[in-house]
Design an enzyme around this catalytic site. Structure first.
Site, PDB file in Angstrom:
ATOM      1  N   ASP A 100       0.819  -1.209   0.000  1.00  0.00           N
ATOM      2  CA  ASP A 100       0.000   0.000   0.000  1.00  0.00           C
ATOM      3  C   ASP A 100       0.854   1.261   0.000  1.00  0.00           C
ATOM      4  O   ASP A 100       0.584   2.217  -0.708  1.00  0.00           O
ATOM      5  CB  ASP A 100      -0.965  -0.008   1.206  1.00  0.00           C
ATOM      6  CG  ASP A 100      -0.273  -0.343   2.528  1.00  0.00           C
ATOM      7  OD1 ASP A 100       0.964  -0.524   2.544  1.00  0.00           O
ATOM      8  OD2 ASP A 100      -0.970  -0.437   3.553  1.00  0.00           O
ATOM      9  N   ASP A 103       7.395   3.614   2.910  1.00  0.00           N
ATOM     10  CA  ASP A 103       7.762   4.635   3.892  1.00  0.00           C
ATOM     11  C   ASP A 103       9.282   4.564   4.083  1.00  0.00           C
ATOM     12  O   ASP A 103      10.040   5.012   3.213  1.00  0.00           O
ATOM     13  CB  ASP A 103       6.961   4.362   5.174  1.00  0.00           C
ATOM     14  CG  ASP A 103       6.999   5.510   6.161  1.00  0.00           C
ATOM     15  OD1 ASP A 103       7.961   6.267   6.144  1.00  0.00           O
ATOM     16  OD2 ASP A 103       6.075   5.638   6.977  1.00  0.00           O
TER      17      ASP A 103
HETATM   18  P1  XMP Z   1       8.125   0.893   5.787  1.00  0.00           P
HETATM   19  O1  XMP Z   1       8.636   1.912   6.774  1.00  0.00           O
HETATM   20  O2  XMP Z   1       8.523  -0.505   6.138  1.00  0.00           O
HETATM   21  O3  XMP Z   1       6.567   1.004   5.967  1.00  0.00           O
HETATM   22  O4  XMP Z   1       8.422   1.298   4.363  1.00  0.00           O
HETATM   23  C1  XMP Z   1       5.689   0.289   5.198  1.00  0.00           C
HETATM   24  C2  XMP Z   1       4.544  -0.247   6.026  1.00  0.00           C
HETATM   25  O5  XMP Z   1       4.258   0.604   7.146  1.00  0.00           O
HETATM   26  C3  XMP Z   1       2.902   0.941   7.200  1.00  0.00           C
HETATM   27  N1  XMP Z   1       2.781   2.404   7.022  1.00  0.00           N
HETATM   28  C4  XMP Z   1       1.663   3.110   7.136  1.00  0.00           C
HETATM   29  N2  XMP Z   1       0.423   2.706   7.419  1.00  0.00           N
HETATM   30  N3  XMP Z   1      -0.346   4.941   7.220  1.00  0.00           N
HETATM   31  C5  XMP Z   1      -0.584   3.632   7.454  1.00  0.00           C
HETATM   32  O6  XMP Z   1      -1.734   3.286   7.680  1.00  0.00           O
HETATM   33  C6  XMP Z   1       0.891   5.425   6.942  1.00  0.00           C
HETATM   34  O7  XMP Z   1       1.057   6.628   6.734  1.00  0.00           O
HETATM   35  C7  XMP Z   1       1.952   4.443   6.908  1.00  0.00           C
HETATM   36  N4  XMP Z   1       3.282   4.551   6.667  1.00  0.00           N
HETATM   37  C8  XMP Z   1       3.752   3.259   6.745  1.00  0.00           C
HETATM   38  C9  XMP Z   1       2.239   0.145   6.099  1.00  0.00           C
HETATM   39  O8  XMP Z   1       1.700  -1.010   6.681  1.00  0.00           O
HETATM   40  C10 XMP Z   1       3.335  -0.265   5.157  1.00  0.00           C
HETATM   41  O9  XMP Z   1       3.145  -1.558   4.650  1.00  0.00           O
END
Ligand code: XMP
Length: 187
Positions: A100, A103
């Site tokens: 989705d 980050d």
């Molecule tokens: P990373 O830091 O591993 O993050 O790239 C990816 C996962 O973290 C969750 N994620 C979010 N979930 N709103 C959310 O509901 C956000 O703004 C957000 N930022 C990160 C998400 O599960 C993703 O797979």
């Protein structure tokens, strides 16, 4: 309509998301025509994205899901928790890894590495609906990306805050009050 009151602003309405998916589906169809491809979605967050994107792709694809989690509340825990009992084998396949949101890159980077190290995997590419503009833990730019967003915590269209808001049809920014609400009030 109680959930909607917790949204500070809407970033992408459903119609905007779906027309962007039409464009992404065309690019992905061009890339994988004639190739044995498996779409691998990271759960739980990407189930809505997966369902809407898949139905726009007229190719004979395989689909698999991996359940993984790193977030608690609005912060990454910094470590990945694999919840699927078995990690599938993708030997002989091209893999399109879908999430989705990208980050810090911990989730996609780790899973991509695990798949790429399997013998016989032909290629691994990444596809995200949202690309958050933040410094990454790993060098990772998605091969297919829906929208770029700033460093804000977003919910809806599959994305959650402590398992809530996944069923909102749009993507929005959660209000500070909703983030501060005690868990007992959001049950
Ligand atoms: P990373 O830091 O591993 O993050 O790239 C990816 C996962 O973290 C969750 N994620 C979010 N979930 N709103 C959310 O509901 C956000 O703004 C957000 N930022 C990160 C998400 O599960 C993703 O797979």
């Amino acid at each position: 309509m109680e959930m909607w009151n917790d949204i500070r602003s809407i970033l992408f309405h459903e119609t905007t998301i779906l027309s962007r998916l039409d464009e992404m589906a065309r690019e992905i169809t061009t890339e994988y025509r004639g190739k044995p491809v498996t779409f691998v979605a990271l759960l739980n967050g990407s189930f809505v994205f997966l369902a809407d994107l898949l139905r726009r792709i007229p190719l004979p694809v395989h689909v698999d899901c991996i359940q993984v989690s790193s977030y608690a509340g609005t912060r990454s825990s910094g470590k990945l928790d694999f919840r699927s009992a078995v990690f599938p084998n993708f030997s002989g396949r091209h893999v399109l890894l879908m999430d989705d949101i990208l980050d810090s890159g911990l989730t996609l980077g780790t899973v991509r590495g695990k798949i790429a190290s399997q013998p016989g995997v032909r290629s691994v590419k990444t596809c995200v609906l949202l690309n958050k503009q933040v410094p990454r833990k790993t060098e990772l730019e998605p091969d297919f990306s829906g929208f770029t967003i700033g460093n804000e915590f977003v919910v809806g269209y599959g994305l959650d805050y402590n398992e809530h808001y996944r069923n909102l049809p749009f993507i929005g920014v959660l209000s500070e009050e909703a983030i501060q609400k005690p868990a007992s009030e959001t049950k």
